[in-house]
Structures are given as C-alpha cells and as structure tokens.
Design a protein around this motif. Structure first.
Motif, short mmCIF file in Angstrom:
data_model
loop_
_atom_site.label_atom_id
_atom_site.label_comp_id
_atom_site.label_asym_id
_atom_site.label_seq_id
_atom_site.Cartn_x
_atom_site.Cartn_y
_atom_site.Cartn_z
N GLU A 295 -14.27 3.89 3.44
CA GLU A 295 -13.71 2.98 2.44
C GLU A 295 -13.30 3.75 1.19
O GLU A 295 -14.10 4.50 0.62
CB GLU A 295 -14.72 1.90 2.09
CG GLU A 295 -15.00 0.96 3.28
CD GLU A 295 -16.14 0.02 3.01
OE1 GLU A 295 -15.99 -1.19 3.28
OE2 GLU A 295 -17.19 0.49 2.53
N VAL A 296 -12.06 3.52 0.77
CA VAL A 296 -11.51 4.22 -0.40
C VAL A 296 -11.09 3.18 -1.45
O VAL A 296 -10.09 2.48 -1.25
CB VAL A 296 -10.29 5.08 -0.01
CG1 VAL A 296 -9.79 5.86 -1.22
CG2 VAL A 296 -10.63 6.02 1.15
N PRO A 297 -11.83 3.05 -2.54
CA PRO A 297 -11.38 2.15 -3.62
C PRO A 297 -10.07 2.67 -4.20
O PRO A 297 -9.92 3.87 -4.45
CB PRO A 297 -12.51 2.25 -4.65
CG PRO A 297 -13.69 2.77 -3.90
CD PRO A 297 -13.13 3.67 -2.84
N LEU A 298 -9.13 1.80 -4.39
CA LEU A 298 -7.80 2.21 -4.86
C LEU A 298 -7.69 2.03 -6.37
O LEU A 298 -7.91 0.94 -6.90
CB LEU A 298 -6.72 1.39 -4.14
CG LEU A 298 -6.63 1.64 -2.63
CD1 LEU A 298 -5.65 0.68 -1.99
CD2 LEU A 298 -6.23 3.08 -2.33
N SER A 299 -7.35 3.12 -7.03
CA SER A 299 -7.16 3.09 -8.47
C SER A 299 -5.87 2.34 -8.81
O SER A 299 -5.04 2.06 -7.94
CB SER A 299 -7.10 4.51 -9.03
OG SER A 299 -5.94 5.18 -8.53
N MET A 303 -2.46 1.83 -6.52
CA MET A 303 -1.87 0.52 -6.25
C MET A 303 -0.41 0.47 -6.69
O MET A 303 0.41 -0.20 -6.07
CB MET A 303 -2.67 -0.58 -6.96
CG MET A 303 -4.01 -0.88 -6.31
SD MET A 303 -3.85 -1.32 -4.56
CE MET A 303 -2.76 -2.75 -4.65
N GLU A 304 -0.05 1.20 -7.73
CA GLU A 304 1.35 1.26 -8.16
C GLU A 304 2.22 1.87 -7.06
O GLU A 304 3.33 1.40 -6.80
CB GLU A 304 1.46 2.07 -9.44
CG GLU A 304 0.90 1.38 -10.67
CD GLU A 304 0.90 2.28 -11.90
OE1 GLU A 304 1.33 3.45 -11.79
OE2 GLU A 304 0.46 1.82 -12.97
N VAL A 305 1.69 2.91 -6.42
CA VAL A 305 2.43 3.54 -5.32
C VAL A 305 2.58 2.56 -4.16
O VAL A 305 3.66 2.43 -3.57
CB VAL A 305 1.71 4.83 -4.85
CG1 VAL A 305 2.38 5.40 -3.60
CG2 VAL A 305 1.70 5.87 -5.96
N ILE A 306 1.50 1.87 -3.81
CA ILE A 306 1.53 0.94 -2.69
C ILE A 306 2.48 -0.22 -2.96
O ILE A 306 3.23 -0.66 -2.07
CB ILE A 306 0.10 0.44 -2.40
CG1 ILE A 306 -0.74 1.57 -1.81
CG2 ILE A 306 0.13 -0.75 -1.45
CD1 ILE A 306 -2.19 1.23 -1.63
N GLN A 307 2.48 -0.73 -4.20
CA GLN A 307 3.38 -1.83 -4.53
C GLN A 307 4.85 -1.41 -4.41
O GLN A 307 5.71 -2.23 -4.07
CB GLN A 307 3.08 -2.33 -5.95
CG GLN A 307 1.76 -3.08 -6.07
CD GLN A 307 1.69 -4.30 -5.16
OE1 GLN A 307 2.67 -4.98 -4.93
NE2 GLN A 307 0.50 -4.56 -4.63
N MET A 308 5.13 -0.14 -4.68
CA MET A 308 6.50 0.35 -4.52
C MET A 308 6.93 0.32 -3.06
O MET A 308 8.11 0.18 -2.75
CB MET A 308 6.61 1.78 -5.06
CG MET A 308 6.55 1.89 -6.58
SD MET A 308 6.74 3.59 -7.13
CE MET A 308 8.44 3.91 -6.58
N MET A 309 5.97 0.44 -2.14
CA MET A 309 6.29 0.45 -0.72
C MET A 309 6.44 -0.95 -0.14
O MET A 309 7.03 -1.11 0.93
CB MET A 309 5.18 1.19 0.06
CG MET A 309 5.07 2.68 -0.23
SD MET A 309 6.63 3.56 0.02
CE MET A 309 7.00 3.13 1.72
N LYS A 310 5.93 -1.97 -0.83
CA LYS A 310 5.92 -3.33 -0.27
C LYS A 310 7.30 -3.82 0.12
O LYS A 310 7.49 -4.31 1.25
CB LYS A 310 5.27 -4.28 -1.28
CG LYS A 310 4.91 -5.63 -0.68
CD LYS A 310 3.80 -5.50 0.36
CE LYS A 310 3.40 -6.85 0.92
NZ LYS A 310 2.36 -6.75 1.95
N PRO A 311 8.32 -3.72 -0.75
CA PRO A 311 9.65 -4.21 -0.34
C PRO A 311 10.31 -3.33 0.72
O PRO A 311 11.27 -3.75 1.36
CB PRO A 311 10.44 -4.20 -1.65
CG PRO A 311 9.75 -3.20 -2.51
CD PRO A 311 8.30 -3.28 -2.16
N ILE A 312 9.79 -2.14 0.92
CA ILE A 312 10.40 -1.20 1.88
C ILE A 312 9.80 -1.37 3.26
O ILE A 312 10.51 -1.40 4.26
CB ILE A 312 10.21 0.25 1.39
CG1 ILE A 312 10.90 0.46 0.04
CG2 ILE A 312 10.75 1.25 2.42
CD1 ILE A 312 10.62 1.79 -0.60
N SER A 313 8.47 -1.48 3.34
CA SER A 313 7.80 -1.51 4.65
C SER A 313 6.88 -2.71 4.82
O SER A 313 6.03 -2.72 5.71
CB SER A 313 6.99 -0.22 4.85
OG SER A 313 5.99 -0.10 3.84
#
Length: 428
Positions: A295-299, A303-313
């Motif tokens: 388990e990796v808590p996300l800083s 989360m900013e990086v992951i949100q950038m990927m949401k509309p893409i993938s």
C-alpha cells in the motif's frame, strides 16, 4: 449462444452449470445515449465447462466452414491478452490464413517453432512443476526480459552471440549482473526443455556459450542532486503521455518501474481508519516483486499526476495505458531513457536511480530507515520479520504517508528553486 461484454470480474465470478455454456464477447453500449462505452472483440468467446473450467476461443469462418481456435485457459491467460490474441487471429483470417490449419501444421514441424511458441509451451508444461515463487519469477523474466527481444525468432536459429548481447546489456548497460544471471538460468532451462521435452533439433544449448557475471561488481549508489532533479524534471515534461507521468510518478513515489507502469484505476481508493485518512494505491501481490500486496499513500503531488491521466486513460483499466495497445499498460521506456541520457545533463541516467534518490531525500528529511523500507516495499530496509509483518496496516500507512508527504514537499521546493541544498545521506 449468449452474448455479453466480457469483463474480468464477470469471468472470475462465473460458476459451473449443469451444461456447457459459451459467451460471445460484444461491445458495451450505453442504453441511455446509445453510444459505445467499451469495445468487445468479434469472434472471441469464453467457454464455461460443466466442471467449471474456463477457456477462451476465437470463432471464425474459413472456406465456408465454421472453425474454432483455442486461445488458452483462464486465468493462465487474462481477458486483455485473449482479446489481443483474437485481434491477431482476425487479422490472419482477413489475410487469407487459416489459424487452426497453421497451428496443426506447426505440430508436425517443431523445428520451426518460434521462441514465443516455446515460451507458451514452457509456461504451460514446465512452470507448474516449480514452486510458486520460482514460477512467478520465471514468468516475469520471460514476459519482461526475453519475449521483447526473442519472440519472433525461430528457436533453432538463436545463437550464443544473440543471447550474450541480451545478457551483457542487462549486466553491464543496466548495471544488473545478478538479474543477468537469473535470465541466463531461465534461458538455459527453456532450451533444455525445447530439446528434451519438445524434441527440437538443437545440437547444443546455446546458453553454454555464455558466461555468468560476478554479482555486485557493478553495484551502483547514484543519487541525483537538486540541479540534476530539476534538469530531469524538465526533460520528463518534453515527453508525450503517459511517458512523462510515469517518470514523474517513479520519482514522487519511489516505487519500482514495472509496478508503477501497471497501476490500475481500481487499485486507487480512499482509506479511512482511526489514525489515517487518505488516497492509497494498492499494488496487488501478483505485480509486486516480493509477491506481497503493498500500500502506497499518495501525496498531493502524486494525485496531481494521476488526475492529469484521467481524461487520457480513464476508460482503460490502466492509469498509464500503452499508446500502442488498447487496455494494456505501457511497458517499454528504453528509448525514452536513452533520449534523456543523450540530451540531458544526466548522461548516466537510470530509472532505478529515481527510487534511490527518493529514498535518500526521505532519509535526509529525518524519516526512519525502517519506514523508508516500508515505503519502498524493500524487505531489507524494512527489517521485515514475523513480528513486524503482523503490525496493524493503518499505523504504517500513517507513517508512510508522512514520509511521502515530506519528500513531496521537498521535491516541490527543489522544482520551484526555493529549497536549500541538502546534505544527502545515501540510501542504497
């Protein structure tokens, strides 16, 4: 025959019936908007036997005859791989090739077997005889290290020289002599299997023409300083998605390349306990190097990086979906790593150094080495034993969250030119 948009969860939950049932894959249509939500693959079907066994087939017409090509059994082959195989088979049929006839022909010409076909036989017939941990490591090495280099080569044409180059690249260029020795052992086992079990006409095992490597002679403790981190981040931003986000996530979280590239949207969830609240990325045991869920808590930065990927993938299973293969994770970053080596001010750049750099700056910020080990899922640093393994997960989640938040804050300072130069304690 029933038609169904196949999903991994649907297949996993299927229970045996009093008769055999077959489900044909189809597109998933939104009934409200009548628009396509998820693609299926025409001709792909799942067969559920009375005994509860599950098999993927490709159904097609050839010379005005209905035919079936057995792709493989579930879960030995997953839904995504079955769909990819079905697409490949459809392309053959459209080109005037009968896949089943081609397969039957190969049975009588084993000397023409490709390395990819050998790997399939090896996984189905030899790997089940090994221990679970050994089987998992062999499969990982075959899929990640060998198939990309050797898949389409005829087994009997593979030379010691060809294998030596693969092993040298891993031991010397990648600085991983121990892994090179493991790859060599898998290759040797595969060629022995090809000769003794399948009966390929191999005069001698080509692995015998290669040498082992002294483990540790290329040990590396490279950590990037603040100027190098800023330079690398700038080069990360020059890549298209998802490559630039993968690079950033490796530095922000300190996780391994393969585990990070296989991040799934379903692996990310909110967790609330008595002393912890946050977004957690759970690396499944099957993807983790030590085969234990992590388990990796996300800083906030992660989360900013992951949100950038949401509309893409966001419509894919994977956060970092391959730009070449639908609903598959990105795999190969070698050419991107080479571009950074050639064009940045860090000519010795390696992906694993990002992990070491994150760990080192956490240590510099006062994080206990055991907690760093927990963050990295590194058994040695984490001092894992029977006692520590039984601790409540929430206590470590909180401590891991603090460690990654501190590193994230430090990284933001570095990138904004507001941080002070650090006296770095190296974590290898």
């Amino acid at each position: 025959m029933p038609k169904k948009h196949l999903t991994s969860q649907f297949i996993k939950n299927l229970k045996p019936r009093d008769k055999r049932v077959e489900y044909y894959d189809q597109h998933l249509i939104d009934p409200e908007t009548n628009t396509l939500k998820r693609k299926g693959v025409k001709g792909l079907l799942l067969r559920l036997t009375k005994a509860g066994n599950k098999y993927f087939y490709y159904s097609y017409w050839f010379d005005e005859k209905s035919k079936r090509f057995k792709i493989g059994s579930y879960p030995n082959i997953g839904l995504s791989d079955a769909r990819d195989k079905a697409r490949d088979l459809a392309a053959k049929v459209n080109s005037g090739i009968d896949p089943q006839a081609e397969k039957n022909k190969r049975k009588y010409q084993p000397e023409k077997q490709s390395f990819k076909e050998l790997a399939k036989d090896f996984e189905e017939r030899h790997l089940p005889t090994l221990r679970d941990s050994t089987r998992s490591e062999y499969k990982r090495i075959i899929e990640n290290e060998l198939l990309p280099e050797l898949a389409d080569l005829v087994v009997t044409d593979i030379t010691s020289h060809r294998l030596r180059k693969i092993l040298d690249d891993k031991a010397i260029k990648d600085g991983s002599p121990t892994m090179a020795n493991r790859i060599r052992a898998v290759l040797s086992s595969m060629f022995d299997f090809a000769k003794k079990v399948i009966g390929l006409k191999i005069q001698d095992n080509p692995v015998k023409g290669t040498s082992t490597y002294k483990a540790g002679e290329n040990k590396r403790d490279r950590v990037y300083d603040e100027e190098e981190i800023k330079n690398l981040w700038n080069h990360f931003n020059q890549f298209d998605q998802p490559i630039k986000s993968v690079f950033k996530m490796l530095l922000i979280t300190g996780q391994r390349k393969t585990e990070t590239s296989r991040m799934r949207w379903n692996d990310i969830s909110e967790v609330r306990t008595e002393d912890f609240q946050g977004i957690v990325w759970t690396i499944p045991a099957k993807d983790a190097k030590n085969k234990k869920s992590h388990e990796v808590p996300l800083s906030e930065m992660a989360m900013e990086v992951i949100q950038m990927m949401k509309p893409i993938s966001g419509d894919s299973d994977y956060v970092f979906e391959s730009p070449r293969k639908e609903n598959k994770p990105i795999e190969w970053l070698k050419s991107s790593v080479k571009r950074i080596k050639d064009n940045s001010k860090v000519p010795d750049f390696r992906l694993h150094d990002l992990r070491r750099t994150a760990a080192t700056y956490m240590a510099e910020n006062g994080i206990n080495p055991m907690i760093i080990g927990k963050v990295l899922n590194h058994k040695g640093l984490a001092r894992e034993n029977t006692i520590t393994a039984r601790y409540n997960r929430a206590s470590y989640l909180k401590q891991k969250q603090q460690a990654l938040d501190r590193w994230s804050s430090k990284l933001k300072n570095i990138l904004s030119d507001s941080g002070l130069k650090a006296n770095i304690t190296r974590i290898g």
